[in-house]
Design a protein around this motif. Structure first.
Motif, PDB file in Angstrom:
ATOM      1  N   PRO A   1       0.641  -1.030  -0.111  1.00 53.99           N
ATOM      2  CA  PRO A   1      -0.109   0.130   0.010  1.00 53.99           C
ATOM      3  C   PRO A   1       0.822   1.352  -0.066  1.00 53.99           C
ATOM      4  O   PRO A   1       2.076   1.137   0.344  1.00 53.99           O
ATOM      5  N   LEU A   2       0.305   2.302  -0.526  1.00 56.31           N
ATOM      6  CA  LEU A   2       1.198   3.628  -0.510  1.00 56.31           C
ATOM      7  C   LEU A   2       1.489   3.841   0.776  1.00 56.31           C
ATOM      8  O   LEU A   2       2.621   4.315   0.843  1.00 56.31           O
ATOM      9  N   SER A   3       0.722   4.059   1.659  1.00 55.49           N
ATOM     10  CA  SER A   3       1.229   4.433   3.138  1.00 55.49           C
ATOM     11  C   SER A   3       2.217   3.542   3.557  1.00 55.49           C
ATOM     12  O   SER A   3       3.233   4.061   4.312  1.00 55.49           O
TER      13      SER A   3
ATOM     14  N   PRO B   1      -3.913   3.130  -2.984  1.00 54.60           N
ATOM     15  CA  PRO B   1      -3.128   2.396  -4.212  1.00 54.60           C
ATOM     16  C   PRO B   1      -2.192   1.535  -3.803  1.00 54.60           C
ATOM     17  O   PRO B   1      -1.471   1.602  -2.647  1.00 54.60           O
ATOM     18  N   VAL B   2      -2.167   0.143  -4.294  1.00 53.93           N
ATOM     19  CA  VAL B   2      -1.266  -0.827  -3.956  1.00 53.93           C
ATOM     20  C   VAL B   2      -0.010  -0.527  -4.963  1.00 53.93           C
ATOM     21  O   VAL B   2       0.066  -1.113  -6.162  1.00 53.93           O
ATOM     22  N   MET B   3       1.062   0.044  -4.586  1.00 54.70           N
ATOM     23  CA  MET B   3       2.176   0.569  -5.571  1.00 54.70           C
ATOM     24  C   MET B   3       3.179  -0.687  -5.603  1.00 54.70           C
ATOM     25  O   MET B   3       3.392  -1.385  -4.672  1.00 54.70           O
ATOM     26  N   ALA B   4       3.947  -0.506  -6.711  1.00 58.39           N
ATOM     27  CA  ALA B   4       5.136  -1.649  -6.726  1.00 58.39           C
ATOM     28  C   ALA B   4       6.324  -0.709  -5.997  1.00 58.39           C
ATOM     29  O   ALA B   4       6.432   0.171  -5.792  1.00 58.39           O
TER      30      ALA B   4
ATOM     31  N   PHE C   1      16.536  20.267   6.970  1.00 57.38           N
ATOM     32  CA  PHE C   1      16.298  21.660   7.133  1.00 57.38           C
ATOM     33  C   PHE C   1      15.104  22.040   7.927  1.00 57.38           C
ATOM     34  O   PHE C   1      14.946  23.271   8.105  1.00 57.38           O
ATOM     35  N   ALA C   2      14.284  20.970   8.508  1.00 53.83           N
ATOM     36  CA  ALA C   2      13.029  21.335   9.346  1.00 53.83           C
ATOM     37  C   ALA C   2      13.565  22.019  10.673  1.00 53.83           C
ATOM     38  O   ALA C   2      14.465  21.643  11.077  1.00 53.83           O
ATOM     39  N   SER C   3      12.516  22.797  11.127  1.00 52.39           N
ATOM     40  CA  SER C   3      12.962  23.283  12.504  1.00 52.39           C
ATOM     41  C   SER C   3      12.384  22.029  13.555  1.00 52.39           C
ATOM     42  O   SER C   3      13.341  21.924  14.390  1.00 52.39           O
ATOM     43  N   THR C   4      10.978  21.624  13.379  1.00 54.86           N
ATOM     44  CA  THR C   4      10.854  20.685  14.370  1.00 54.86           C
ATOM     45  C   THR C   4       9.848  19.529  13.734  1.00 54.86           C
ATOM     46  O   THR C   4       9.873  18.477  14.426  1.00 54.86           O
ATOM     47  N   ALA C   5       9.324  19.843  12.641  1.00 52.83           N
ATOM     48  CA  ALA C   5       8.327  18.800  11.949  1.00 52.83           C
ATOM     49  C   ALA C   5       8.369  18.642  10.677  1.00 52.83           C
ATOM     50  O   ALA C   5       8.764  19.843   9.838  1.00 52.83           O
ATOM     51  N   VAL C   6       8.060  17.436  10.205  1.00 49.69           N
ATOM     52  CA  VAL C   6       7.988  17.301   8.886  1.00 49.69           C
ATOM     53  C   VAL C   6       6.600  16.355   8.329  1.00 49.69           C
ATOM     54  O   VAL C   6       6.033  15.682   9.205  1.00 49.69           O
ATOM     55  N   TRP C   7       5.736  16.830   7.462  1.00 44.76           N
ATOM     56  CA  TRP C   7       4.393  16.254   7.050  1.00 44.76           C
ATOM     57  C   TRP C   7       4.558  15.629   5.609  1.00 44.76           C
ATOM     58  O   TRP C   7       4.994  16.378   4.792  1.00 44.76           O
ATOM     59  N   ILE C   8       4.051  14.512   5.645  1.00 42.69           N
ATOM     60  CA  ILE C   8       4.018  13.876   4.395  1.00 42.69           C
ATOM     61  C   ILE C   8       2.559  13.464   4.126  1.00 42.69           C
ATOM     62  O   ILE C   8       1.909  12.688   4.578  1.00 42.69           O
ATOM     63  N   ASP C   9       1.966  14.364   3.127  1.00 42.98           N
ATOM     64  CA  ASP C   9       0.902  14.381   2.671  1.00 42.98           C
ATOM     65  C   ASP C   9       0.503  13.242   1.431  1.00 42.98           C
ATOM     66  O   ASP C   9       1.105  13.388   0.572  1.00 42.98           O
ATOM     67  N   LEU C  10      -0.453  12.519   1.552  1.00 39.70           N
ATOM     68  CA  LEU C  10      -0.837  11.383   0.720  1.00 39.70           C
ATOM     69  C   LEU C  10      -2.060  11.707  -0.040  1.00 39.70           C
ATOM     70  O   LEU C  10      -3.219  11.839   0.657  1.00 39.70           O
ATOM     71  N   SER C  11      -2.182  11.662  -1.162  1.00 40.76           N
ATOM     72  CA  SER C  11      -3.714  11.891  -1.847  1.00 40.76           C
ATOM     73  C   SER C  11      -3.637  11.160  -3.258  1.00 40.76           C
ATOM     74  O   SER C  11      -2.411  10.859  -3.745  1.00 40.76           O
ATOM     75  N   TRP C  12      -4.910  10.763  -3.540  1.00 40.03           N
ATOM     76  CA  TRP C  12      -4.678   9.995  -4.823  1.00 40.03           C
ATOM     77  C   TRP C  12      -5.992  10.292  -5.494  1.00 40.03           C
ATOM     78  O   TRP C  12      -7.253  10.558  -4.841  1.00 40.03           O
ATOM     79  N   THR C  13      -6.263  10.241  -6.866  1.00 42.09           N
ATOM     80  CA  THR C  13      -7.565  10.269  -7.509  1.00 42.09           C
ATOM     81  C   THR C  13      -7.426   9.210  -8.672  1.00 42.09           C
ATOM     82  O   THR C  13      -6.586   8.422  -8.598  1.00 42.09           O
ATOM     83  N   ASP C  14      -8.758   9.099  -9.421  1.00 42.72           N
ATOM     84  CA  ASP C  14      -8.800   8.085 -10.402  1.00 42.72           C
ATOM     85  C   ASP C  14      -7.464   8.101 -11.457  1.00 42.72           C
ATOM     86  O   ASP C  14      -7.111   7.093 -12.166  1.00 42.72           O
ATOM     87  N   ARG C  15      -7.090   9.285 -11.495  1.00 41.86           N
ATOM     88  CA  ARG C  15      -5.778   9.360 -12.471  1.00 41.86           C
ATOM     89  C   ARG C  15      -4.588   9.640 -11.886  1.00 41.86           C
ATOM     90  O   ARG C  15      -3.552   9.667 -12.496  1.00 41.86           O
ATOM     91  N   SER C  16      -4.432  10.148 -10.796  1.00 38.80           N
ATOM     92  CA  SER C  16      -3.002  10.321 -10.321  1.00 38.80           C
ATOM     93  C   SER C  16      -2.873   9.799  -8.877  1.00 38.80           C
ATOM     94  O   SER C  16      -3.730   9.900  -8.233  1.00 38.80           O
TER      95      SER C  16
END
Length: 468
Positions: free
Chosen positions: A286-288, A320-323, A342-357
């Motif tokens: 899975p993507l996550s 999505p189940v990615m290679a 380069f972060a001061s305190t935190a990093v965010w990783i946002d995941l999103s998907w649609t039918d095309r991307s």
């Protein structure tokens, strides 16, 4: 686990990825040189040789080159690399622009006609055979046209400067032969260099793969050797207990189960020692889970890393189940490393998907990218113009160099498009802890790529299959 059946990562010379190595900036610089040379040639011809040149049309021709460069510098980032179609278009433009300039100045009676070989040489060096033939054909057609149709080259006194027809014909033959010979020769040498480079890369990867398989085989052999004696002892003891417990059916079943499981452990070790296992669960995740694997080395570096899914309402059940491709993991890992650095305190990783991307955004709360550097992100060996006072305070992650260049290159090989920006506008150069105001890297894939993810209509993972 290392998959011995995984495909090699070297792109073929004809693949779209392999063709995206022509820098737009290089063609722009060459065109500026051509424009400067044409202006100088016209001034010298008028001032020192008293030639009569149609300055209006010549200015139009030179102006087209200047406009093309200004448009390229305005629309495209400085680090843009052209694909084959775009590079072919630029080279065709240069060929026709030069042919038009020669048309205005005597056609084949102008010795500078030989410069029409230059775009063909560039195409033969960097593009495919098909693109080289297109540019070469256009150059030959333009040469043939200006041989018969051109504005005569005259002096200001009205005298026409013309060579004998036999020399004009010989010059035409020389230019056409030069286009064919130099284009073919350059293309052959370029192909051999690329083939050698790809062969060396393939050899290095094959050696690395074999080394991993050898290491794995050594570990399995050592485990089989060390576990052989205790497994044999367990098997012997279970057999003796089974004979002594003939009259106790409840206990004898447990003892027999122990013997069966011992045999199973022996068979597993023997199977792994022969050929390893081809585990489909490692090929697609899975993507996550893929992002978690990329971020895992940086979780304990003193910065909070949050992985979240945007708009989970519509698509959370269709994650999505990615290679699980090494390029994706290492590319994302380098992006996350840069954000943590380069972060001061935190990093965010946002995941999103649609039918095309599919989109992954890596955001930090640091200072962000300097505006004058955004267009150059992805170029290797970017030199600092001034010392960085924050560099000494960063906790560097050892073992990776040229992080953004490596990440951009690896991810683009998988079909990804990268976009770099800042979360805070206007740029202040100061961190904003706990705010998504620092650098933003957006990675997007087109879901139409069949090699990117496992589709619903693909065969399920099922039971692990032993390699015979």
């Amino acid at each position: 686990m290392f998959d011995r059946n995984a495909p090699m990562l070297t792109p073929s010379p004809s693949s779209p990825v392999a063709a995206q190595w022509v820098r737009l900036r290089t063609l722009v610089v060459l065109r500026w040189a051509a424009v400067l040379g044409q202006i100088t040639a016209i001034l010298v011809a008028i001032q020192f040789f008293s030639l009569d040149i149609h300055l209006g049309l010549a200015a139009v021709s030179i102006g087209l080159g200047i406009i093309a460069n200004l448009v390229a510098l305005t629309i495209y980032p400085r680090n843009t690399r052209l694909n084959e179609r775009q590079a072919t278009g630029w080279l065709l433009f240069d060929t026709l622009q030069l042919a038009f300039m020669v048309f205005l100045t005597g056609g084949l009676h102008n010795p500078f006609m030989v410069l029409i070989v230059a775009p063909v040489t560039v195409a033969a060096t960097a593009l495919s055979s098909r693109a080289t033939m297109i540019v070469g054909g256009a150059a030959i057609a333009a040469t043939t046209f200006v041989a018969d149709f051109n504005l005569p080259l005259q002096t200001q006194m009205g005298f026409s400067l013309r060579m004998p027809e036999i020399f004009v014909f010989g010059f035409w033959v020389a230019v056409v032969v030069s286009i064919g010979f130099i284009g073919l020769y350059t293309r052959r040498i370029s192909s051999e260099i690329k083939s050698m480079s790809e062969a060396l890369l393939a050899a290095q990867m094959a050696l690395a793969r074999e080394q991993k398989l050898t290491d794995l085989g050594g570990v399995v052999a050592a485990a089989a050797h060390e576990l052989g004696t205790p497994l044999a002892t367990i098997k012997l003891v279970s057999s003796e207990l089974a004979e002594e417990l003939e009259g106790q059916p409840d206990l004898i079943e447990d003892v027999r189960l122990i013997g069966q499981q011992t045999d199973r452990c022996r068979d597993i070790l023997r199977s792994m020692g022969r050929a390893g296992k081809d585990d489909m669960h490692i090929r697609f995740v899975p993507l996550s889970a893929l992002v978690e694997a990329a971020a895992e080395p940086h979780m304990d570096r003193g910065k909070d890393i949050t992985i979240s899914i945007d708009d989970p309402g519509n698509f959370a059940h269709e994650q999505p189940v990615m290679a699980r491709r090494p390029e994706i993991i290492h590319g994302l890992r380098n992006l996350i490393q840069n954000a943590v650095d380069f972060a001061s305190t935190a990093v965010w990783i946002d995941l999103s998907w649609t039918d095309r991307s599919i989109t992954i955004r890596v955001i930090d709360d640091g200072r962000g990218y300097a505006p004058h550097m955004i267009d150059r992100i992805g170029d290797p060996f970017i030199r600092r113009r001034a010392p960085d006072p924050h560099r000494a305070r960063r906790k560097e992650y050892e073992g990776m160099g040229l992080g953004l260049f490596i990440a951009k290159t690896l991810l683009e090989r998988t079909g990804a498009a990268l976009n770099f920006s800042n979360g805070a506008e206007p740029y202040t150069g100061r961190p904003h802890p706990r705010e998504k105001s620092g650098a933003i890297v957006q990675v997007s894939w087109d879901r139409n790529d069949p090699a990117l993810e496992r589709k619903e209509n693909m065969q399920g993972l099922g039971e692990n299959i032993q390699i015979e």
